[in-house]
Design an enzyme around this catalytic site. Structure first.
Site, PDB file in Angstrom:
ATOM      1  N   SER A  90       0.825  -1.211   0.000  1.00  0.00           N
ATOM      2  CA  SER A  90       0.000   0.000   0.000  1.00  0.00           C
ATOM      3  C   SER A  90       0.862   1.265   0.000  1.00  0.00           C
ATOM      4  O   SER A  90       1.859   1.348   0.721  1.00  0.00           O
ATOM      5  CB  SER A  90      -0.906   0.024   1.228  1.00  0.00           C
ATOM      6  OG  SER A  90      -1.559   1.274   1.299  1.00  0.00           O
ATOM      7  N   THR A 116      -9.205  -1.487   3.797  1.00  0.00           N
ATOM      8  CA  THR A 116      -9.010  -1.958   2.431  1.00  0.00           C
ATOM      9  C   THR A 116      -9.279  -3.456   2.338  1.00  0.00           C
ATOM     10  O   THR A 116      -9.752  -4.072   3.300  1.00  0.00           O
ATOM     11  CB  THR A 116      -7.613  -1.534   1.905  1.00  0.00           C
ATOM     12  OG1 THR A 116      -7.542  -1.830   0.509  1.00  0.00           O
ATOM     13  CG2 THR A 116      -6.487  -2.257   2.628  1.00  0.00           C
ATOM     14  N   LYS A 159     -13.682  -4.217   3.474  1.00  0.00           N
ATOM     15  CA  LYS A 159     -14.529  -3.040   3.265  1.00  0.00           C
ATOM     16  C   LYS A 159     -16.007  -3.279   3.574  1.00  0.00           C
ATOM     17  O   LYS A 159     -16.713  -2.365   3.965  1.00  0.00           O
ATOM     18  CB  LYS A 159     -14.382  -2.523   1.828  1.00  0.00           C
ATOM     19  CG  LYS A 159     -13.057  -1.826   1.582  1.00  0.00           C
ATOM     20  CD  LYS A 159     -13.008  -1.199   0.212  1.00  0.00           C
ATOM     21  CE  LYS A 159     -11.640  -0.597  -0.047  1.00  0.00           C
ATOM     22  NZ  LYS A 159     -11.571   0.145  -1.305  1.00  0.00           N
ATOM     23  N   ASP A 192     -14.265   6.331  -1.640  1.00  0.00           N
ATOM     24  CA  ASP A 192     -13.864   5.757  -2.944  1.00  0.00           C
ATOM     25  C   ASP A 192     -14.704   6.337  -4.073  1.00  0.00           C
ATOM     26  O   ASP A 192     -14.180   6.710  -5.129  1.00  0.00           O
ATOM     27  CB  ASP A 192     -14.023   4.235  -2.934  1.00  0.00           C
ATOM     28  CG  ASP A 192     -12.890   3.540  -2.191  1.00  0.00           C
ATOM     29  OD1 ASP A 192     -11.786   4.100  -2.118  1.00  0.00           O
ATOM     30  OD2 ASP A 192     -13.127   2.434  -1.680  1.00  0.00           O
ATOM     31  N   ASN A 226     -19.464  -8.399 -16.514  1.00  0.00           N
ATOM     32  CA  ASN A 226     -18.700  -9.135 -15.490  1.00  0.00           C
ATOM     33  C   ASN A 226     -18.520 -10.590 -15.870  1.00  0.00           C
ATOM     34  O   ASN A 226     -19.314 -11.163 -16.608  1.00  0.00           O
ATOM     35  CB  ASN A 226     -19.403  -9.034 -14.132  1.00  0.00           C
ATOM     36  CG  ASN A 226     -18.497  -9.446 -12.999  1.00  0.00           C
ATOM     37  OD1 ASN A 226     -17.339  -9.031 -12.943  1.00  0.00           O
ATOM     38  ND2 ASN A 226     -18.987 -10.283 -12.102  1.00  0.00           N
TER      39      ASN A 226
HETATM   40  P1  ATR Z   1     -12.697  -4.902  -5.491  1.00  0.00           P
HETATM   41  O1  ATR Z   1     -13.411  -4.808  -4.191  1.00  0.00           O
HETATM   42  O2  ATR Z   1     -11.327  -4.281  -5.488  1.00  0.00           O
HETATM   43  O3  ATR Z   1     -13.505  -4.434  -6.651  1.00  0.00           O
HETATM   44  P2  ATR Z   1     -13.340  -7.695  -5.798  1.00  0.00           P
HETATM   45  O4  ATR Z   1     -14.527  -7.558  -4.930  1.00  0.00           O
HETATM   46  O5  ATR Z   1     -12.481  -8.893  -5.638  1.00  0.00           O
HETATM   47  O6  ATR Z   1     -12.356  -6.457  -5.685  1.00  0.00           O
HETATM   48  O7  ATR Z   1     -13.877  -7.614  -7.315  1.00  0.00           O
HETATM   49  C1  ATR Z   1     -13.069  -7.873  -8.359  1.00  0.00           C
HETATM   50  C2  ATR Z   1     -13.878  -7.904  -9.656  1.00  0.00           C
HETATM   51  O8  ATR Z   1     -12.967  -8.122 -10.694  1.00  0.00           O
HETATM   52  C3  ATR Z   1     -14.886  -9.028  -9.695  1.00  0.00           C
HETATM   53  O9  ATR Z   1     -16.053  -8.589 -10.343  1.00  0.00           O
HETATM   54  C4  ATR Z   1     -14.174 -10.100 -10.512  1.00  0.00           C
HETATM   55  O10 ATR Z   1     -15.034 -10.890 -11.311  1.00  0.00           O
HETATM   56  P3  ATR Z   1     -15.946 -12.056 -10.682  1.00  0.00           P
HETATM   57  O11 ATR Z   1     -17.185 -11.403 -10.151  1.00  0.00           O
HETATM   58  O12 ATR Z   1     -16.222 -12.964 -11.803  1.00  0.00           O
HETATM   59  O13 ATR Z   1     -15.104 -12.686  -9.604  1.00  0.00           O
HETATM   60  C5  ATR Z   1     -13.338  -9.275 -11.434  1.00  0.00           C
HETATM   61  N1  ATR Z   1     -12.143 -10.010 -11.854  1.00  0.00           N
HETATM   62  C6  ATR Z   1     -11.056 -10.298 -11.108  1.00  0.00           C
HETATM   63  N2  ATR Z   1     -10.151 -10.970 -11.817  1.00  0.00           N
HETATM   64  C7  ATR Z   1     -10.679 -11.119 -13.070  1.00  0.00           C
HETATM   65  C8  ATR Z   1     -10.223 -11.726 -14.281  1.00  0.00           C
HETATM   66  N3  ATR Z   1      -9.032 -12.320 -14.361  1.00  0.00           N
HETATM   67  N4  ATR Z   1     -11.028 -11.654 -15.352  1.00  0.00           N
HETATM   68  C9  ATR Z   1     -12.216 -11.060 -15.295  1.00  0.00           C
HETATM   69  N5  ATR Z   1     -12.713 -10.479 -14.187  1.00  0.00           N
HETATM   70  C10 ATR Z   1     -11.946 -10.502 -13.083  1.00  0.00           C
END
Ligand code: ATR
Length: 290
Positions: free
Chosen positions: A36, A81, A85, A121, A167
């Site tokens: 961070s 973080t 959250k 955010d 998504n």
């Molecule tokens: P944050 O709170 O930082 O947004 P998160 O809650 O883990 O982190 O969300 C990450 C998002 O990125 C999710 O929507 C995830 O998709 P899924 O809902 O299918 O899990 C998406 N994501 C992460 N890695 C990915 C990848 N390699 N390809 C496509 N989507 C991805």
């Protein structure tokens, strides 16, 4: 006796300083927190704001105990973080309206033991966007359905824009789309949709996976502006591809700095030194740029 008198006389000649100003200490709660840049950015800002106190990152193993520690140690404020959250909300006394609507807390304010959860955010996101584009009336394609996507969708709706959610996992994407009044499509639709702005809220392309992008370059021509919430690296593969397609680009740096400045305002009531914070983070990241 004589020695004590001498000591007292010496103290008269050298009066002791008064009590130190009320310390204002801050913490980051997350797991992991090693990478961070918040401690670097916030400590630089606190120093410039002449606030006696410090900002320290803690890798949390027990969230309930960590929040109790905020009360017990008179910590004025905390950043929250990944992955806490949402989980942190149940340990707080109050959740403000914006944080409740986003469904996530990234900031805690401690008022004499009463802990309020806030979310900066979405504000950081909207302020960074607002520097370059007018949100009202525009259509935003959001890739991802996690916490960052929620903050973006909330901010866009609040400012009069509309959202389309893409998504990987359908159920999660559909739920978010329903909540913020937009349609849902699978990721493969990114090359078929035309919209004003494309926003990546996934971690695809984040250090160390700097050669990855969530979208093929050719699809970027369908969007006027391309935004990445990632700030490490400053120029992600997505943004470099967008620049090659002559699209306007917005990096996550400004969003990160703005959400941090909004936290400092909540904790101290004072305006944070934005330019200094921006330069501090940029300087640290620059050596990693290609
Ligand atoms: P944050 O709170 O930082 O947004 P998160 O809650 O883990 O982190 O969300 C990450 C998002 O990125 C999710 O929507 C995830 O998709 P899924 O809902 O299918 O899990 C998406 N994501 C992460 N890695 C990915 C990848 N390699 N390809 C496509 N989507 C991805």
């Amino acid at each position: 006796m004589r020695e004590i008198e001498q000591l007292l006389r010496r103290r008269e000649r050298h009066p002791q300083p008064g009590p130190p100003p009320q310390a204002a200490n801050f913490v980051l709660l997350g797991n992991p927190v090693g990478h961070s840049l918040s401690p670097l950015m916030h400590n630089k800002a606190l120093q410039a704001m002449q606030i006696a106190g410090s900002y320290t990152a803690f890798c949390v193993s027990d969230l309930a105990a960590a929040v109790a520690g905020i009360r017990g140690l008179n910590i004025r404020g905390a950043s929250v973080t990944i992955p806490f959250k949402t989980a942190v909300m149940e340990y707080l006394d109050e959740i403000d309206a914006d944080a409740a609507a986003v469904g996530a807390v990234n900031t805690i304010v401690n008022d004499r033991g009463r802990l309020t959860g806030c979310n900066t955010d979405w504000l950081g996101f909207i302020q960074a966007l607002g520097d370059k584009i007018d949100v009202a009336g525009k259509t935003f394609v959001i890739i991802g359905a996690g916490g960052a996507a929620r903050a973006a969708a909330f901010g866009i709706r609040k400012m009069g824009g509309t959202v389309i959610i893409l998504n990987r996992t359908e159920a999660k994407g559909k739920a978010l789309a329903r909540e913020f009044d937009g349609p849902f499509y699978p990721l493969t639709a990114v090359g078929k949709i035309k919209a004003d702005v494309l926003i990546n809220t996934t971690s695809v392309g984040m250090y160390p996976n700097i050669h990855q992008s969530p979208v093929a370059q050719a699809a970027l021509a369908h969007y006027e502006t391309v935004v990445d919430v990632i700030y490490n690296p400053l120029a992600t593969r997505l943004l470099r591809d967008a620049a090659a397609e002559r699209r306007r680009t917005i990096s996550g740096l400004e969003m990160f700095v703005r959400q941090g400045a909004a936290q400092l305002k909540l904790w101290t009531g004072k305006d944070a030194p934005l330019a200094l914070m921006r330069e501090t983070v940029r300087e640290r990241l620059a050596p990693y740029e290609m």
